[in-house]
Design a protein around this motif. Structure first.
Motif, PDB file in Angstrom:
ATOM      1  N   ILE A  31       0.860  -1.195   0.000  1.00 10.35           N
ATOM      2  CA  ILE A  31       0.000   0.000   0.000  1.00 10.35           C
ATOM      3  C   ILE A  31       0.885   1.230   0.000  1.00 10.35           C
ATOM      4  CG2 ILE A  31      -1.797   1.270   1.216  1.00 10.35           C
ATOM      5  CD1 ILE A  31      -2.792  -1.246   2.424  1.00 10.35           C
ATOM      6  N   GLY A  32       0.721   2.038  -1.032  1.00 11.80           N
ATOM      7  CA  GLY A  32       1.540   3.243  -1.153  1.00 11.80           C
ATOM      8  C   GLY A  32       2.420   3.163  -2.386  1.00 11.80           C
ATOM      9  N   THR A  33       2.794   4.335  -2.865  1.00  6.84           N
ATOM     10  CA  THR A  33       3.672   4.390  -4.031  1.00  6.84           C
ATOM     11  C   THR A  33       4.885   5.293  -3.754  1.00  6.84           C
ATOM     12  OG1 THR A  33       2.325   6.207  -4.880  1.00  6.84           O
ATOM     13  CG2 THR A  33       1.846   4.003  -5.736  1.00  6.84           C
ATOM     14  N   ARG A  44      -4.820   6.486  -6.250  1.00  6.53           N
ATOM     15  CA  ARG A  44      -5.032   7.159  -7.537  1.00  6.53           C
ATOM     16  C   ARG A  44      -5.292   6.181  -8.673  1.00  6.53           C
ATOM     17  NH1 ARG A  44       0.361  10.092  -7.680  1.00  6.53           N
ATOM     18  NH2 ARG A  44       0.895   8.460  -6.208  1.00  6.53           N
ATOM     19  N   MET A  87      -6.810  -0.152  -4.605  1.00  6.93           N
ATOM     20  CA  MET A  87      -6.596  -0.750  -3.292  1.00  6.93           C
ATOM     21  C   MET A  87      -7.406  -2.034  -3.111  1.00  6.93           C
ATOM     22  SD  MET A  87      -4.772   1.415  -1.173  1.00  6.93           S
ATOM     23  CE  MET A  87      -5.511   1.575   0.415  1.00  6.93           C
ATOM     24  N   ALA A 138       3.184   0.602   3.433  1.00  5.76           N
ATOM     25  CA  ALA A 138       4.238   1.576   3.109  1.00  5.76           C
ATOM     26  C   ALA A 138       3.627   2.966   3.033  1.00  5.76           C
ATOM     27  CB  ALA A 138       4.908   1.205   1.789  1.00  5.76           C
ATOM     28  N   VAL A 139       2.932   3.330   4.087  1.00  9.71           N
ATOM     29  CA  VAL A 139       2.281   4.653   4.176  1.00  9.71           C
ATOM     30  C   VAL A 139       2.723   5.307   5.471  1.00  9.71           C
ATOM     31  CG1 VAL A 139       0.245   3.938   2.875  1.00  9.71           C
ATOM     32  CG2 VAL A 139       0.267   3.710   5.362  1.00  9.71           C
ATOM     33  N   ALA A 163       2.358   6.522   9.158  1.00 11.79           N
ATOM     34  CA  ALA A 163       1.575   5.896  10.229  1.00 11.79           C
ATOM     35  C   ALA A 163       0.270   6.646  10.488  1.00 11.79           C
ATOM     36  CB  ALA A 163       2.412   5.836  11.508  1.00 11.79           C
ATOM     37  N   ILE A 192      -6.963   3.956   6.581  1.00 12.58           N
ATOM     38  CA  ILE A 192      -6.872   2.754   5.741  1.00 12.58           C
ATOM     39  C   ILE A 192      -7.625   1.590   6.388  1.00 12.58           C
ATOM     40  CG2 ILE A 192      -5.240   1.022   4.871  1.00 12.58           C
ATOM     41  CD1 ILE A 192      -3.269   3.343   4.426  1.00 12.58           C
ATOM     42  N   THR A 209       6.165   1.151   9.317  1.00 10.67           N
ATOM     43  CA  THR A 209       6.115   2.595   9.602  1.00 10.67           C
ATOM     44  C   THR A 209       7.045   2.988  10.747  1.00 10.67           C
ATOM     45  OG1 THR A 209       4.309   2.338  11.176  1.00 10.67           O
ATOM     46  CG2 THR A 209       3.706   2.734   8.884  1.00 10.67           C
ATOM     47  N   ASN A 210       7.456   4.212  10.695  1.00  8.54           N
ATOM     48  CA  ASN A 210       8.194   4.833  11.802  1.00  8.54           C
ATOM     49  C   ASN A 210       7.309   5.939  12.375  1.00  8.54           C
ATOM     50  OD1 ASN A 210      10.699   3.582  12.207  1.00  8.54           O
ATOM     51  ND2 ASN A 210      11.446   4.417  10.272  1.00  8.54           N
ATOM     52  N   LEU A 217      11.424  -3.874   8.861  1.00  7.58           N
ATOM     53  CA  LEU A 217      11.957  -2.979   7.822  1.00  7.58           C
ATOM     54  C   LEU A 217      11.958  -1.496   8.179  1.00  7.58           C
ATOM     55  CD1 LEU A 217      10.655  -4.448   4.437  1.00  7.58           C
ATOM     56  CD2 LEU A 217      12.991  -4.379   5.266  1.00  7.58           C
ATOM     57  N   ASN A 218      11.462  -1.118   9.366  1.00 11.84           N
ATOM     58  CA  ASN A 218      11.440   0.321   9.653  1.00 11.84           C
ATOM     59  C   ASN A 218      12.843   0.862   9.918  1.00 11.84           C
ATOM     60  OD1 ASN A 218      11.570  -0.964  12.204  1.00 11.84           O
ATOM     61  ND2 ASN A 218      11.028   0.971  13.167  1.00 11.84           N
ATOM     62  N   VAL A 274      15.336   0.183   7.849  1.00  8.65           N
ATOM     63  CA  VAL A 274      16.026   0.234   6.554  1.00  8.65           C
ATOM     64  C   VAL A 274      15.536   1.462   5.795  1.00  8.65           C
ATOM     65  CG1 VAL A 274      16.453  -1.001   4.399  1.00  8.65           C
ATOM     66  CG2 VAL A 274      16.140  -2.268   6.521  1.00  8.65           C
ATOM     67  N   SER A 275      16.469   2.199   5.231  1.00  6.61           N
ATOM     68  CA  SER A 275      16.056   3.408   4.514  1.00  6.61           C
ATOM     69  C   SER A 275      15.611   3.058   3.098  1.00  6.61           C
ATOM     70  CB  SER A 275      17.206   4.414   4.463  1.00  6.61           C
ATOM     71  OG  SER A 275      18.184   3.956   3.565  1.00  6.61           O
TER      72      SER A 275
HETATM   73  N1  LIG Z   1      11.558   6.756   3.619  1.00  2.60           N
HETATM   74  C1  LIG Z   1      12.326   5.979   4.368  1.00  2.60           C
HETATM   75  O1  LIG Z   1      13.558   5.964   4.214  1.00  2.60           O
HETATM   76  C2  LIG Z   1      11.689   5.090   5.402  1.00  2.60           C
HETATM   77  C3  LIG Z   1      12.496   4.184   6.109  1.00  2.60           C
HETATM   78  C4  LIG Z   1      11.898   3.326   7.010  1.00  2.60           C
HETATM   79  C5  LIG Z   1      10.522   3.377   7.201  1.00  2.60           C
HETATM   80  N2  LIG Z   1       9.785   4.286   6.532  1.00  2.60           N
HETATM   81  C6  LIG Z   1       8.313   4.326   6.761  1.00  2.60           C
HETATM   82  O2  LIG Z   1       7.704   3.795   5.610  1.00  2.60           O
HETATM   83  C7  LIG Z   1       6.456   4.454   5.393  1.00  2.60           C
HETATM   84  C8  LIG Z   1       6.401   4.946   3.949  1.00  2.60           C
HETATM   85  O3  LIG Z   1       7.497   5.789   3.738  1.00  2.60           O
HETATM   86  P1  LIG Z   1       7.601   6.666   2.406  1.00  2.60           P
HETATM   87  O4  LIG Z   1       8.829   7.467   2.525  1.00  2.60           O
HETATM   88  O5  LIG Z   1       7.465   5.778   1.222  1.00  2.60           O
HETATM   89  O6  LIG Z   1       6.298   7.597   2.597  1.00  2.60           O
HETATM   90  P2  LIG Z   1       5.575   8.644   1.595  1.00  2.60           P
HETATM   91  O7  LIG Z   1       6.576   9.187   0.634  1.00  2.60           O
HETATM   92  O8  LIG Z   1       4.838   9.563   2.433  1.00  2.60           O
HETATM   93  O9  LIG Z   1       4.580   7.734   0.748  1.00  2.60           O
HETATM   94  C9  LIG Z   1       3.440   7.243   1.352  1.00  2.60           C
HETATM   95  C10 LIG Z   1       2.499   6.773   0.266  1.00  2.60           C
HETATM   96  O10 LIG Z   1       1.340   6.356   0.949  1.00  2.60           O
HETATM   97  C11 LIG Z   1       0.221   6.523   0.097  1.00  2.60           C
HETATM   98  N3  LIG Z   1      -0.883   7.021   0.947  1.00  2.60           N
HETATM   99  C12 LIG Z   1      -0.910   8.141   1.680  1.00  2.60           C
HETATM  100  N4  LIG Z   1      -2.092   8.239   2.318  1.00  2.60           N
HETATM  101  C13 LIG Z   1      -2.824   7.160   1.992  1.00  2.60           C
HETATM  102  C14 LIG Z   1      -4.098   6.691   2.344  1.00  2.60           C
HETATM  103  N5  LIG Z   1      -4.888   7.354   3.168  1.00  2.60           N
HETATM  104  N6  LIG Z   1      -4.506   5.522   1.824  1.00  2.60           N
HETATM  105  C15 LIG Z   1      -3.715   4.837   0.986  1.00  2.60           C
HETATM  106  N7  LIG Z   1      -2.469   5.219   0.615  1.00  2.60           N
HETATM  107  C16 LIG Z   1      -2.042   6.368   1.127  1.00  2.60           C
HETATM  108  C17 LIG Z   1       0.610   7.535  -0.977  1.00  2.60           C
HETATM  109  O11 LIG Z   1       0.511   6.842  -2.221  1.00  2.60           O
HETATM  110  P3  LIG Z   1      -0.688   7.169  -3.251  1.00  2.60           P
HETATM  111  O12 LIG Z   1      -0.858   8.666  -3.243  1.00  2.60           O
HETATM  112  O13 LIG Z   1      -0.216   6.646  -4.570  1.00  2.60           O
HETATM  113  O14 LIG Z   1      -1.873   6.471  -2.721  1.00  2.60           O
HETATM  114  C18 LIG Z   1       2.072   7.845  -0.696  1.00  2.60           C
HETATM  115  O15 LIG Z   1       2.867   7.768  -1.843  1.00  2.60           O
HETATM  116  C19 LIG Z   1       6.361   5.560   6.417  1.00  2.60           C
HETATM  117  O16 LIG Z   1       5.547   5.159   7.481  1.00  2.60           O
HETATM  118  C20 LIG Z   1       7.775   5.721   6.911  1.00  2.60           C
HETATM  119  O17 LIG Z   1       7.804   6.120   8.262  1.00  2.60           O
HETATM  120  C21 LIG Z   1      10.327   5.143   5.620  1.00  2.60           C
END
Ligand SMILES: NC(=O)c1ccc[n+]([C@@H]2O[C@H](COP(=O)([O-])OP(=O)(O)OC[C@H]3O[C@@H](n4cnc5c(N)ncnc54)[C@H](OP(=O)(O)O)[C@@H]3O)[C@@H](O)[C@H]2O)c1
Length: 625
Positions: free
Chosen positions: A6-8, A37, A57, A70-71, A73, A79, A96-97, A236-237, A239-240
């Motif tokens: 879930i998420g892009t 989307r 979804m 992957a959204v 938190a 969701i 999530t973090n 996986l939280n 891992v970057s």
């Molecule tokens: N970035 C890192 O390095 C990293 C490392 C470890 C853990 N994390 C954790 O991993 C998670 C995702 O990180 P990210 O950097 O990929 O986050 P992000 O850039 O904010 O992407 C989150 C995605 O979630 C989707 N989304 C948002 N609200 C939604 C909803 N209500 N329903 C369904 N989908 C929704 C969106 O995709 P759509 O608009 O296409 O639906 C968006 O692209 C976070 O919780 C973060 O804390 C991140």
């Protein structure tokens, strides 16, 4: 294995990209992304990830076995409110973090859940949380130099050889810290898993929903599942997204932990991640998610105290130096910028080493006087021991800055007493016959006559003598201002102090380098002791000698040369270091070293209490509900 992400965003892209690059998708792993989307029934691809389809979804969740959240938190309640009935029947991988507010929001939603569209149709959800701890062993409780981020060992017994015991810089073992029995009991359970007492709230299977986002998610899904067990895994939280996107699954080492109350769900996640080249360890308790998420929220936890100590030391030393030199000794205030700062950096760098070696040595004396290998330490001393690695590295930083600034300031006018006066040269120019029609002599056409004067001659003497000598030779002194040049060489103090100072700086650098995890892990015990203990002590002695040689000739001049009778920095900074070095030499003397070895081996003195304490800790651990 059908995986819906879930998420892009970057994490979703990283996971899908890694699955493709590692070859997992050529095997039994199928990945799909879901996006709000994406239109129902349509399938699109993200640029750069053509192998991972993106669809709506609902249809992706219906298709999947594992769902990766992957959204952010903060989006979890929304969701779950919309798709909870689908999530409850799947393994939910929470990466999530969350912030504290995110956890509270999910927990609040779990207490007062909005009805899910098809709750009753999907019993038996399992939530799985996976967490990856990417910290180097060094900082997570390594075999050699590191200390746990927030360690709470109830008792540490020093098994090192006597000569290297309790004295390493840059993160040696705590010597023999043994907190009070009640602290030992309290710390026993988390210590078993390398956690601090401040991180113990995750222990036990009955953690509340607000303990972590994974717990809150689990509680939230339980409502949707109407009490049936859910399968949440935290992983996986740690891992970057950058690592997921850029790592090479063939050679790079990505590590994580999969924590879940459902062992089968955790193993399923581990199978998935291992297929993607991720090294995954299973922890059979979702409670571990508290630590995984807490690790993310902390900011340089083990560096904060050492940074404060070194920073405050530096500021105090700078203020003292400015008062002594600028205020009382009337050195121009503009020199407080570099000249005084350089003094404070050198002083703080030296005392940083002192901070590293003092607690270990004090503990060794405690072992000696109490004649027992196990010594109880106050909590603050234990924390001090644990911070030695950071203190050593910060002191290395200060010393390197001191070396760099000293290079710029290295001239006789700044450090006059380190340079010996040599012959002073006067320059006579003439003769008068070469003067032009205006009575001036073109400088290039004038012969120059060097006049050697005694080393004690001043610049004024040189000019006067050059003028007299030139006049006597029938020459005209056209430009007496250019007639003096002074050359000097380092005296014994300058040469000796610079030599030991540079040796100290570079040996510190070597000790610091060997504290890097990748190097530390390749050292055997003897090599580690050599680099961290002996070389570290050598640096400390050399740095002390450097400062001592610089200032020792001024110490007897207190009555005349010390402004307001304030001692010199060299005296103040080296006095405690000399005492510690003398204490170390005493410990190394054959009779004391022999006695210490016998005490540590349990041959002499009181027997170690280790066994009794260990057993009682084990009992208290087992007695926990
Ligand atoms: N970035 C890192 O390095 C990293 C490392 C470890 C853990 N994390 C954790 O991993 C998670 C995702 O990180 P990210 O950097 O990929 O986050 P992000 O850039 O904010 O992407 C989150 C995605 O979630 C989707 N989304 C948002 N609200 C939604 C909803 N209500 N329903 C369904 N989908 C929704 C969106 O995709 P759509 O608009 O296409 O639906 C968006 O692209 C976070 O919780 C973060 O804390 C991140």
């Amino acid at each position: 294995m059908r995986v819906a992400v879930i998420g892009t965003g970057p994490m979703a892209q990283g996971l899908c990209s890694l699955a493709t690059r590692s070859g997992a998708t050529s095997g039994n792993v199928e990945m799909r992304m879901c996006s709000r989307r994406a239109e129902k029934g349509s399938e699109t691809f993200l640029e750069g990830l053509p192998l991972t389809p993106i669809s709506s979804m609902r249809e992706t969740l219906e298709w999947s076995e594992i769902v990766v959240l992957a959204v952010q938190a903060s989006q979890i309640p929304a969701i779950v409110a919309e798709h909870g009935h689908l999530l409850v029947t799947r393994v939910v991988l929470d990466i999530t973090n969350p912030s504290r507010a995110d956890i509270d929001a999910i927990a609040a939603a779990a207490r007062d859940p909005s009805p899910s569209p098809a709750t009753s149709s999907s019993p038996g959800t399992t939530v799985i949380a996976v967490d990856c701890d990417r910290r180097p062993r060094d900082s997570a409780g390594s075999a050699y130099g590191g200390f746990p981020t927030a360690p709470a060992p109830a008792l540490v017994v020093d098994r090192r050889p006597p000569d290297s015991a309790v004295d390493s810089a840059y993160g040696g073992f705590p010597a023999a810290p043994a907190p009070a029995p009640e602290a030992a009991e309290a710390a026993a359970k988390p210590a078993k898993l390398g956690l601090s007492s401040s991180q113990t709230s995750w222990v036990g299977s009955t953690a509340s929903a607000s303990a972590s986002a994974a717990h809150a998610l689990s509680a939230l899904l339980s409502h949707a599942a109407e009490g049936s067990p859910v399968r949440v895994v935290k992983a996986l939280n740690n891992v970057s997204a950058y690592a997921l996107i850029h790592s090479d699954p063939l050679v790079d080492d990505i590590k994580t932990v999969a924590a879940s109350d459902d062992a089968n769900a955790a193993k399923l996640v581990r199978t998935l991640l291992e297929a993607m080249g991720v090294d995954c360890r299973v922890v059979p308790s979702l409670s571990y998610a508290v630590r995984m998420e807490g690790w993310h929220r902390g900011t340089f936890a083990e560096w904060q105290m050492p940074c404060w100590v070194m920073f405050v030391s530096l500021v105090l030393m700078w203020v003292f130096s400015a008062v002594r030199y600028n205020h009382y000794d009337h050195v121009p205030w503009y020199q407080a910028t570099m000249w005084i700062t350089n003094k404070a950096l050198g002083w703080a760098g030296l005392w940083g080493l002192l901070y590293c070696y003092l607690p270990g040595m004090a503990t060794t004396y405690a072992q000696l006087f109490r004649r027992t290998p196990t010594v109880r330490l106050w909590r603050w001393v234990q924390r001090w021991m644990e911070a030695r690695k950071q203190l050593g590295l910060l002191s290395l930083l200060f010393v390197m800055l001191h070396l760099a600034l000293s290079t710029y300031l290295w001239m006789p006018s700044y450090y006059t007493k380190l340079w010996q006066p040599t012959d002073v040269l006067g320059l006579g120019v003439g003769p008068a016959g070469k003067l032009d029609k205006y009575g001036m002599a073109p400088a290039a056409s004038l012969p120059k006559q060097a006049i050697k004067l005694p080393a004690s001659a001043s610049a004024a003497d040189a000019t006067a003598n050059a003028t007299a000598a030139a006049t006597a030779a029938g020459n005209l002194i056209a430009r007496s201002a250019a007639a003096v040049s002074i050359r000097r060489r380092l005296n014994w103090q300058g040469e000796a102090s610079m030599l030991v100072g540079i040796l100290a700086g570079f040996s510190m650098l070597l000790t610091g380098l060997t504290s890097l995890p990748h190097i530390t892990h390749r050292l055997n015990w003897g090599e580690w002791v050599l680099a961290q203990s002996w070389l570290g002590w050598f640096s400390f002695c050399a740095a002390t000698a450097h400062t001592l040689i610089l200032g020792i000739t001024w110490w007897p001049t207190a009555a005349t040369a010390w402004p307001a009778m304030i001692p010199t920095i060299t005296l103040l900074s080296t006095a405690p270091c000399v005492i510690v070095i003398a204490g170390k030499l005493l410990l190394m003397s054959p009779p004391v070293a022999f006695a210490l070895a016998r005490i540590r081996a349990g041959v002499w003195g009181k027997a170690s209490q280790l066994h009794a304490i260990y057993v009682s800790r084990h009992r208290s651990w087992c007695a926990q509900p």
